[in-house]
Scaffold this motif. Structure first.
Motif, PDB file in Angstrom:
ATOM      1  N   LEU A 238      -1.058  14.107  -4.502  1.00  0.00           N
ATOM      2  CA  LEU A 238       0.084  14.164  -3.591  1.00  0.00           C
ATOM      3  C   LEU A 238       0.690  12.772  -3.500  1.00  0.00           C
ATOM      4  CD1 LEU A 238       0.371  15.985  -0.213  1.00  0.00           C
ATOM      5  CD2 LEU A 238       1.009  13.591  -0.376  1.00  0.00           C
ATOM      6  N   SER A 239       1.972  12.680  -3.757  1.00  0.00           N
ATOM      7  CA  SER A 239       2.665  11.398  -3.720  1.00  0.00           C
ATOM      8  C   SER A 239       3.548  11.316  -2.480  1.00  0.00           C
ATOM      9  CB  SER A 239       3.528  11.233  -4.976  1.00  0.00           C
ATOM     10  OG  SER A 239       4.278  10.029  -4.908  1.00  0.00           O
ATOM     11  N   THR A 240       3.411  10.232  -1.743  1.00  0.00           N
ATOM     12  CA  THR A 240       4.227  10.015  -0.556  1.00  0.00           C
ATOM     13  C   THR A 240       4.906   8.655  -0.612  1.00  0.00           C
ATOM     14  OG1 THR A 240       4.225   9.831   1.867  1.00  0.00           O
ATOM     15  CG2 THR A 240       2.229   9.129   0.720  1.00  0.00           C
ATOM     16  N   SER A 241       6.080   8.582  -0.013  1.00  0.00           N
ATOM     17  CA  SER A 241       6.775   7.300   0.094  1.00  0.00           C
ATOM     18  C   SER A 241       6.247   6.467   1.248  1.00  0.00           C
ATOM     19  CB  SER A 241       8.280   7.540   0.271  1.00  0.00           C
ATOM     20  OG  SER A 241       8.827   8.099  -0.896  1.00  0.00           O
ATOM     21  N   GLY A 242       5.352   7.068   2.035  1.00  0.00           N
ATOM     22  CA  GLY A 242       4.719   6.281   3.089  1.00  0.00           C
ATOM     23  C   GLY A 242       4.852   6.852   4.482  1.00  0.00           C
ATOM     24  N   LEU A 269      12.755  -6.169   0.601  1.00  0.00           N
ATOM     25  CA  LEU A 269      13.183  -5.443  -0.592  1.00  0.00           C
ATOM     26  C   LEU A 269      12.837  -3.959  -0.475  1.00  0.00           C
ATOM     27  CD1 LEU A 269      14.357  -5.284  -3.418  1.00  0.00           C
ATOM     28  CD2 LEU A 269      12.109  -5.973  -4.326  1.00  0.00           C
ATOM     29  N   ARG A 270      11.649  -3.662   0.026  1.00  0.00           N
ATOM     30  CA  ARG A 270      11.261  -2.250   0.139  1.00  0.00           C
ATOM     31  C   ARG A 270      12.136  -1.519   1.154  1.00  0.00           C
ATOM     32  NH1 ARG A 270       7.178   1.573   1.931  1.00  0.00           N
ATOM     33  NH2 ARG A 270       6.652   2.871   0.122  1.00  0.00           N
ATOM     34  N   ASP A 271      12.618  -2.223   2.181  1.00  0.00           N
ATOM     35  CA  ASP A 271      13.559  -1.604   3.122  1.00  0.00           C
ATOM     36  C   ASP A 271      14.781  -1.059   2.393  1.00  0.00           C
ATOM     37  OD1 ASP A 271      11.942  -2.258   5.236  1.00  0.00           O
ATOM     38  OD2 ASP A 271      13.177  -3.926   5.955  1.00  0.00           O
ATOM     39  N   PRO A 281       6.325  -0.091   7.850  1.00  0.00           N
ATOM     40  CA  PRO A 281       6.323  -1.233   6.930  1.00  0.00           C
ATOM     41  C   PRO A 281       5.013  -1.352   6.155  1.00  0.00           C
ATOM     42  CG  PRO A 281       6.143  -1.957   9.212  1.00  0.00           C
ATOM     43  CD  PRO A 281       6.417  -0.499   9.262  1.00  0.00           C
ATOM     44  N   LEU A 282       5.027  -2.262   5.210  1.00  0.00           N
ATOM     45  CA  LEU A 282       3.917  -2.392   4.272  1.00  0.00           C
ATOM     46  C   LEU A 282       2.559  -2.572   4.955  1.00  0.00           C
ATOM     47  CD1 LEU A 282       5.624  -4.618   1.563  1.00  0.00           C
ATOM     48  CD2 LEU A 282       4.694  -2.317   1.212  1.00  0.00           C
ATOM     49  N   LYS A 283       2.496  -3.351   5.997  1.00  0.00           N
ATOM     50  CA  LYS A 283       1.213  -3.588   6.656  1.00  0.00           C
ATOM     51  C   LYS A 283       0.616  -2.294   7.177  1.00  0.00           C
ATOM     52  CE  LYS A 283      -0.973  -6.330  10.331  1.00  0.00           C
ATOM     53  NZ  LYS A 283      -0.743  -7.331  11.416  1.00  0.00           N
ATOM     54  N   GLU A 284       1.433  -1.453   7.816  1.00  0.00           N
ATOM     55  CA  GLU A 284       0.943  -0.177   8.336  1.00  0.00           C
ATOM     56  C   GLU A 284       0.576   0.777   7.198  1.00  0.00           C
ATOM     57  OE1 GLU A 284       3.432   1.681  11.262  1.00  0.00           O
ATOM     58  OE2 GLU A 284       4.031  -0.252  12.119  1.00  0.00           O
TER      59      GLU A 284
END
Length: 411
Positions: A238-242, A269-271, A281-284
């Motif tokens: 399963l692929s998720t964007s987060g 950049l990811r935003d 965000p990346l940390k979470e």
């Protein structure tokens, strides 16, 4: 027309509604055993027979792959008549089938209206490789995430797919590939796992699976059921964007392999590339990955990283990526960007992709470069986009008129 053009040419079916899809009957596909038992009891099946009937139906639907109640030869004729009267087990309609020069297949599938809605379409892709065959399944019609490099992200979200519609993609693909026993095979026949065309499934098609959690969960648990389709959970990804709150639930309640659409190592950049990063965000996101149930070297998380020229492909990006994933059992899939009409991005130069991969490998992470597949039929990663929005108004009105007329005849 050349041979290659003939192979890649779409197989089209006319915009004519199939009667079996117009009936409005509930489907038995996608129901849990408990829900199927309740449905049978509601239609008068005696309590003492329900468990046996569910077992029969489960076998015919998911081992034998039948789509016609009359094919269920060990089910009594009056029971088959009752099932046909009240339920359906139809496959989705194939609008187009395209076969790439490399053997990749893409199907544009149409599902009937739900409630007051209209017919919808999704794309499903089959990728044959040596020793395996992977089916890329959609979870939504369109997508709400608007990732800037993804073709699907340019199509608005229409609705979630049901568990029936998610499973329907798998059943349809196995039909088209000859992956079910023939109707003349013994009633207890099955396809040995070593002979299967579809050995792996990935929830990487249209949509964000974790925004449709319950339907995806039901479908994947049925797909991995040992008495039915019997796909190993280690062969389901399963692929998720987060969608951070649902990541832990995925491991706890579904137990499949996890892939993260990462694509950037800095929040700013990811935003832009993956806008859900503004919410999670990346940390979470990475903390959720570290807490993924069952995480181990034998059950690594796959991080997907699309290679965009002069955007995220520098060696500094590679260094930050290795630092970011430190302590997480991981594999990093490097994906050469697949261009689509209207995009402003370019694929990184191949030499740069190889340098990026070498750095990641030296840092201790497997970083295969994904071979682009099905580019000639827009079936490669990030290219899926249905034609639902483009259906001409006159066609849609004609279709809906026929739907209404068909319901009138059934009534």
């Amino acid at each position: 027309m050349s041979v290659s053009e003939a192979i890649a040419a779409p197989l089209k079916t006319p915009l004519v509604p199939r009667p079996d899809l117009m009936s409005g009957k509930p489907s038995l596909i996608g129901l849990t055993r408990e829900a199927m038992a309740d449905a049978l009891k509601e239609k008068g099946v005696p309590e003492r027979q329900v468990k046996m009937r569910v077992s029969q139906l489960w076998h015919w639907l998911y081992v034998r792959g039948v789509s016609d109640f009359d094919a269920m030869t060990n089910v009594a004729k009056d029971m088959r008549e009752m099932l046909r009267t009240h339920f359906t087990i139809s496959r989705p309609e194939v609008v187009e089938e395209q076969i790439s020069n490399d053997g990749t297949r893409k199907w544009l599938l149409r599902f009937p209206p739900r409630g007051a809605g209209r017919p919808v379409e999704v794309e499903t892709v089959y990728i044959p490789e040596e020793g395996r065959g992977t089916l890329c399944i959609s979870s939504q019609v369109g997508c709400s995430l608007t990732c800037s490099f993804c073709h699907t992200g340019t199509q608005r979200l229409v609705r979630n797919l049901t568990a029936e519609e998610i499973l329907g993609q798998l059943l349809l693909a196995r039909d088209r590939l000859g992956d079910f026993p023939g109707l003349d095979a013994p009633a207890n026949a099955f396809v040995p796992s070593g002979d299967r065309k579809v050995t792996n499934i990935v929830m990487m098609g249209m949509g964000e699976p974790l925004y449709n959690f319950e339907n995806v969960k039901t479908a994947l648990l049925i797909a991995s059921d040992g008495d039915g389709l019997s796909l190993s959970k280690r062969r389901i990804t399963l692929s998720t964007s987060g969608v951070v709150p649902e990541i832990y639930r995925t491991g706890e309640e579904i137990g499949v392999m996890l892939a993260i659409s990462l694509h950037a190592v800095r929040d700013e950049l990811r935003d832009m590339l993956v806008p859900i990063n503004k919410k999670y965000p990346l940390k979470e996101l990475l903390e959720a990955c570290r807490r993924y149930p069952g995480l181990a070297n034998s059950r690594r998380i796959t991080f997907e990283y699309v290679m965009l020229k002069d955007v995220n492909d520098s060696l500094e990006d590679a260094k930050l990526l290795a630092q970011l994933l430190k302590g997480i059992p991981a594999k990093i899939n490097l994906i050469p960007f697949n261009p689509w009409p209207g995009t402003n991005y370019q694929c990184s130069d191949w030499a740069q992709i190889e340098k990026f991969a070498d750095f990641i490998n030296q840092a201790g992470y497997a970083s295969p470069i994904r071979t682009p597949r099905g580019r000639d039929i827009l079936a490669a990663c990030g290219q899926l986009k249905s034609e639902s929005e483009r259906m001409r108004k006159t066609e849609r009105l004609a279709f809906e008129a026929m739907m209404i007329a068909g319901h009138g005849e059934d009534d």
